[in-house]
Design an enzyme around this catalytic site. Structure first.
Site, mmCIF file in Angstrom:
data_model
loop_
_atom_site.group_PDB
_atom_site.id
_atom_site.type_symbol
_atom_site.label_atom_id
_atom_site.label_comp_id
_atom_site.label_asym_id
_atom_site.label_seq_id
_atom_site.Cartn_x
_atom_site.Cartn_y
_atom_site.Cartn_z
ATOM 1 N N TYR A 147 -15.009 16.981 -15.909
ATOM 2 C CA TYR A 147 -15.370 15.571 -15.982
ATOM 3 C C TYR A 147 -16.482 15.292 -14.947
ATOM 4 O O TYR A 147 -16.406 15.768 -13.810
ATOM 5 C CB TYR A 147 -14.140 14.713 -15.701
ATOM 6 N N LYS B 212 -7.337 5.823 -19.770
ATOM 7 C CA LYS B 212 -7.579 6.356 -21.100
ATOM 8 C C LYS B 212 -6.310 6.229 -21.953
ATOM 9 O O LYS B 212 -5.909 5.121 -22.266
ATOM 10 C CB LYS B 212 -8.087 7.793 -20.995
ATOM 11 N N ARG C 270 0.832 -1.208 0.000
ATOM 12 C CA ARG C 270 0.000 0.000 0.000
ATOM 13 C C ARG C 270 0.867 1.259 0.000
ATOM 14 O O ARG C 270 0.442 2.320 -0.438
ATOM 15 C CB ARG C 270 -0.974 -0.013 1.189
ATOM 16 N N ASP D 264 -6.184 18.212 -14.716
ATOM 17 C CA ASP D 264 -6.453 16.886 -15.257
ATOM 18 C C ASP D 264 -5.985 16.890 -16.712
ATOM 19 O O ASP D 264 -6.576 17.545 -17.568
ATOM 20 C CB ASP D 264 -7.955 16.598 -15.138
HETATM 21 C C1 LIG Z 1 -12.197 8.894 -17.217
HETATM 22 C C2 LIG Z 1 -11.779 10.203 -16.665
HETATM 23 C C3 LIG Z 1 -11.596 10.397 -15.287
HETATM 24 C C4 LIG Z 1 -11.867 9.297 -14.290
HETATM 25 O O1 LIG Z 1 -11.002 8.230 -14.471
HETATM 26 P P1 LIG Z 1 -11.348 6.724 -14.023
HETATM 27 O O2 LIG Z 1 -10.102 5.993 -14.405
HETATM 28 O O3 LIG Z 1 -12.572 6.305 -14.757
HETATM 29 O O4 LIG Z 1 -11.578 6.772 -12.550
HETATM 30 C C5 LIG Z 1 -11.168 11.630 -14.859
HETATM 31 N N1 LIG Z 1 -10.939 12.639 -15.715
HETATM 32 C C6 LIG Z 1 -11.121 12.502 -17.033
HETATM 33 C C7 LIG Z 1 -10.850 13.652 -17.928
HETATM 34 C C8 LIG Z 1 -11.538 11.283 -17.552
HETATM 35 O O5 LIG Z 1 -11.722 11.145 -18.878
#
Ligand SMILES: *Cc1c(COP(=O)(O)O)cnc(C)c1O
Length: 391
Positions: free
Chosen positions: A109, A206, A56, A181
């Site tokens: 998001y 992604k 962890r 992000d």
């Molecule tokens: C998918 C996404 C998230 C969340 O990510 P997860 O891996 O689904 O928890 C956050 N920000 C953006 C821009 C995303 O496309």
């Protein structure tokens, strides 16, 4: 003394590596680590970057992923998590206290928006939403307890691009921690730390992973104090990824530069063709001069990403008909994988909004979002054009 078979069966050890080493990062499937020296164990528990102690806190496969993303983003360190939301919540909750104030861009998001609204309700962490391209609007929103400015490089689904250099400059001026992000751009198109960001977060699910086969997240830090503070909170939270998930993400990152190039080229091709089709009123992609963020995006992005949206003239009914008519593209949420995915926000991700609420986000009843894959662009256009012609 030779131990009994009962003991020898239990105490199997990996061979020590001498004279050669693996080309690919191994999966260290061990929850805990053996120390020869109790003092080294004690020292290693307090910080992220000494010896490995317990899964962890850190793991060698996970650390390889963290080092790779920190290096690509130009940060001093990174903390990987089991999902993108894990990274976002770890960073925000690791920084914020009850009564603090956050300034966030309006086009967020959905999961991040839900988290921030939840913090407001349950912990009294207040939020002000801003456009993301007006420095004076941010200056005017700052309060004595403002701690964080939260942005996205390219936002879902209409591809709004925040004016990151201007926004980070205000954050510096006002002593705010800037968090961005960078999922949609990836470090291949944008390295926000070089532009002045304090923390970069990713959904590694992604583009970093890139094959729609793993969930993950990463937070990258420009500064060692922030890195250690958020790592400590991540250890408390238990948002650690599994080593296999980290390994899949590493494997994905090895082709990230090639994939991003192809995602961007395919998107440019498809967005221009779609934009010119009579069934479409407009395509939204920051690389098109008609996009509201075109000028801002050109200022710091070398290419404009693999996601675009378009508005069908036929509204909601045309949106559903288009999804049924495509054959190669798949109806699916998520993005950043090698395959092309389409969705209709008005009947899926944003289905709880009325047409007026939808309009406020810029999403129309006939808006289709496309996460463009790396297939042959001619095959993609053949599929899209037959679907658009059928409307
Ligand atoms: C998918 C996404 C998230 C969340 O990510 P997860 O891996 O689904 O928890 C956050 N920000 C953006 C821009 C995303 O496309």
């Amino acid at each position: 003394m030779k131990h009994s078979t009962d003991t020898r069966a239990v105490r199997i050890a990996a061979p020590a590596l001498e004279g050669s080493r693996p080309v690919s990062v191994p999966i260290y499937q061990s929850s805990t680590y053996v120390f020869d020296d109790p003092e080294v164990l004690a020292d290693s528990m307090a910080v992220p970057d000494r010896s490995f102690v317990y899964g962890r806190l850190s793991n060698p496969t996970v650390r390889a992923l963290e080092n790779a993303v920190a290096d690509l983003e130009g940060g001093v360190g990174a903390v990987a998590t089991s999902s993108g939301m894990g990274a976002i919540n770890m960073a925000l909750l690791g920084l914020l206290e009850s009564g603090d104030h956050v300034i966030a861009q309006r086009a967020l998001y959905g999961g991040t928006h839900a988290s921030i609204m939840d913090f407001q309700r349950r912990f009294g962490i207040e939020v002000t939403f801003v456009s993301g391209h007006d420095a004076d609007e941010v200056r005017a929103a700052v309060r004595p307890r403002t701690r964080v400015l939260y942005l996205e490089t390219i936002a879902n689904p209409m591809c709004h691009v925040s004016d990151l250099p201007a926004m980070f400059a205000v954050a510096r001026e006002k002593g705010l921690v800037s968090v961005v992000d960078n999922t949609f751009a990836s470090p291949i198109l944008c390295r926000p730390i070089e532009l002045g960001a304090d923390i970069v977060v990713h959904s590694a699910t992604k583009y970093l992973g890139g094959h729609s086969d793993v969930l993950g997240g990463v937070a990258v830090f420009a500064d060692r104090d922030l890195y250690h503070k958020v790592w400590h909170f991540g250890v408390e939270l238990g948002s650690t990824p599994d080593p296999f998930a980290a390994w899949l993400t590493i494997r994905g990152i090895r082709t990230l530069p090639l994939r991003m190039r192809r995602h961007c080229e395919n998107t440019e091709y498809l967005a221009r063709r779609v934009d010119a089709h009579p069934a479409v009123t407009r395509a939204h992609w920051p690389g098109l001069p008609s996009h509201e963020s075109y000028e801002v995006a050109k200022g710091f992005l070398p290419a404009f990403g693999g996601l675009f949206a378009f508005d069908l003239a036929g509204g909601r009914a045309a949106g559903t008909a288009f999804l049924k008519a495509v054959r190669l593209a798949n109806l699916s949420v998520s993005l950043g994988g090698v395959e092309t995915l389409v969705m209709h926000p008005a009947t899926s991700s944003h289905r709880s909004l009325s047409d007026e609420e939808l309009a406020a986000t810029g999403i129309g009843p006939g808006t289709i979002r496309v996460a463009v894959g790396i297939e042959d662009p001619e095959d993609l256009w053949a599929d899209f054009s037959q679907a658009l012609d059928s409307l």
